[in-house]
Design an enzyme around this catalytic site. Structure first.
Site, PDB file in Angstrom:
ATOM      1  N   CYS A  40       0.847  -1.189   0.000  1.00 35.77           N
ATOM      2  CA  CYS A  40       0.000   0.000   0.000  1.00 35.77           C
ATOM      3  C   CYS A  40       0.888   1.246   0.000  1.00 35.77           C
ATOM      4  O   CYS A  40       2.115   1.142   0.013  1.00 35.77           O
ATOM      5  CB  CYS A  40      -0.918  -0.007   1.223  1.00 35.77           C
ATOM      6  SG  CYS A  40      -0.038   0.215   2.774  1.00 35.77           S
ATOM      7  N   CYS A  43       3.258   1.337   2.896  1.00 36.03           N
ATOM      8  CA  CYS A  43       4.358   0.392   2.691  1.00 36.03           C
ATOM      9  C   CYS A  43       5.423   1.009   1.793  1.00 36.03           C
ATOM     10  O   CYS A  43       6.627   0.854   2.025  1.00 36.03           O
ATOM     11  CB  CYS A  43       3.848  -0.899   2.057  1.00 36.03           C
ATOM     12  SG  CYS A  43       2.652  -1.805   3.044  1.00 36.03           S
ATOM     13  N   ARG A  47       9.255   1.725   2.623  1.00 36.42           N
ATOM     14  CA  ARG A  47      10.361   1.248   1.786  1.00 36.42           C
ATOM     15  C   ARG A  47      11.354   2.369   1.501  1.00 36.42           C
ATOM     16  O   ARG A  47      12.560   2.150   1.489  1.00 36.42           O
ATOM     17  CB  ARG A  47       9.836   0.702   0.454  1.00 36.42           C
ATOM     18  CG  ARG A  47       9.176  -0.623   0.560  1.00 36.42           C
ATOM     19  CD  ARG A  47       8.722  -1.094  -0.793  1.00 36.42           C
ATOM     20  NE  ARG A  47       8.021  -2.360  -0.672  1.00 36.42           N
ATOM     21  CZ  ARG A  47       7.615  -3.072  -1.706  1.00 36.42           C
ATOM     22  NH1 ARG A  47       7.827  -2.650  -2.930  1.00 36.42           N
ATOM     23  NH2 ARG A  47       6.996  -4.211  -1.517  1.00 36.42           N
ATOM     24  N   CYS A 105      -6.960   6.015   2.253  1.00 33.08           N
ATOM     25  CA  CYS A 105      -5.649   5.546   1.825  1.00 33.08           C
ATOM     26  C   CYS A 105      -5.478   5.919   0.347  1.00 33.08           C
ATOM     27  O   CYS A 105      -6.272   5.496  -0.490  1.00 33.08           O
ATOM     28  CB  CYS A 105      -5.564   4.035   2.010  1.00 33.08           C
ATOM     29  SG  CYS A 105      -3.981   3.307   1.595  1.00 33.08           S
ATOM     30  N   CYS A 131      -4.287   0.012   2.539  1.00 27.26           N
ATOM     31  CA  CYS A 131      -3.620   0.284   3.824  1.00 27.26           C
ATOM     32  C   CYS A 131      -4.298  -0.401   5.005  1.00 27.26           C
ATOM     33  O   CYS A 131      -3.643  -0.769   5.975  1.00 27.26           O
ATOM     34  CB  CYS A 131      -3.571   1.785   4.092  1.00 27.26           C
ATOM     35  SG  CYS A 131      -2.590   2.721   2.921  1.00 27.26           S
TER      36      CYS A 131
END
Length: 172
Positions: A40, A43, A47, A105, A131
């Site tokens: 999502c 995420c 990252r 999201c 999300c």
């Protein structure tokens, strides 16, 4: 105490930092492409925070004798660890309140126009998941909860080593 202060002037600790974060990036890609867990937007931001830690380790390893390189590496490490932890906290809150009317999201990352990472590296930064969905758990913790633990370790290590370095550097 002198040991903690001096480890930042050697290559190995910086390489360990970079390799640990790179391992997390590779694990994220394994989850995405082998286990079909779609990342999502949160995420993707996490990252990016881990990538900042990878780059910090590389800069620190290559420029461990240069004060400017070390300051840059510390800055990236701290930013990645603390920002990533804040994002993980927000992600956990989104998962806990996914049924709420106030839950939202995005699907397109909010990267600067001069650095559209989701277009340059879609395999790493393209958000395709939700999300609020908890599609993976280990020992009762979801992915963002584990990431919060990981970011806490990175943040604590950053704070201890930086504070030690600053205290020892001021002593005559």
């Amino acid at each position: 105490m002198n040991y903690l202060s001096k480890i930042t002037t050697t290559r190995t600790p910086w390489l360990l930092l970079a390799l640990s974060a790179l391992g997390l990036e590779l694990t994220a890609l394994f989850f995405q492409y082998s286990m079909d867990l779609a990342p999502c937007i949160m995420c993707v931001y996490q990252r990016l925070a881990i990538l900042a830690i990878v780059i910090a380790g590389i800069i620190g390893a290559t420029g461990h004798n240069n004060i400017i390189a070390r300051v840059t590496a510390f800055s990236l490490w701290g930013t990645g660890a603390i920002w990533g932890g804040l994002i993980a906290l927000e992600h956990i809150e989104m998962q806990n309140n996914s049924g709420s009317l106030f839950f939202s999201c995005e699907f397109i990352p909010n990267f600067p126009t001069w650095a559209p990472l989701h277009e340059w590296l879609p395999f790493l930064f393209e958000a395709t998941g939700d999300c609020g969905e908890i599609s993976w758990q280990f020992l009762g913790f979801s992915m963002p909860q584990w990431m919060l633990v990981i970011y806490a370790f990175y943040s604590i290590a950053f704070a201890v080593i930086l504070l030690n370095r600053l205290v020892i550097a001021k002593k005559p």
